[in-house]
Design a protein around this motif. Structure first.
Motif: not given
Length: 136
Positions: A24-32, A125-136
């Motif tokens: 839903k959020v990726s569609k709102e942002i404008g990702f294909g 203890k624990g894990t944090i994974i942070t990842t990003q994607k930009w609209v092309r």
């Protein structure tokens, strides 16, 4: 464009909820549609890892704007046992669940940035994974 929404991962239905939020959020942002699929696949993998290995945690999805471009940040957090050998986990084909082993290396390939911080130390203890994607 300040927005952050989190889904607590407690059971398998929460994995579905996190995927739906990501789509839903990726569609709102404008990702294909292809990038929407990449993002939901990455979220699914991260949420499944929380469910399988940590028991509980959360997936947070954040809209980003930087120098005129829009993007999405995904943060996967848990207080599980931590990852003992990060290098091994990041190797293609490595699996502890009997899956395909696409796991975290797959997430790294699907997204533009990938950062993993994990601790096995008592009290932290624990894990944090942070990842990003930009609209092309």
């Amino acid at each position: 464009m300040e927005f952050q929404s989190c889904v607590k991962i407690i059971n398998e239905w929460d994995i579905v909820a996190a995927r739906q939020l990501g789509r839903k959020v990726s569609k709102e942002i404008g990702f294909g549609t292809v990038d929407q699929a990449r993002i939901t696949t990455a979220i699914s993998e991260l949420a499944r890892n929380i469910f399988l290995y940590a028991g509980t945690g959360e997936i947070c999805i954040e809209k980003m704007t930087e120098t005129g471009r829009d993007g999405l940040k995904i943060i996967a957090k848990d207080q599980g046992p931590g990852i003992h050998d990060v290098r091994q986990v990041m190797q293609d084909g490595y699996t502890t669940s009997g899956g395909l082993g696409a796991g975290l290396p797959g997430v790294k390939r699907l997204m533009d940035t990938f950062d993993l911080v994990s601790s096995v130390e008592e009290g932290a203890k624990g894990t944090i994974i942070t990842t990003q994607k930009w609209v092309r």
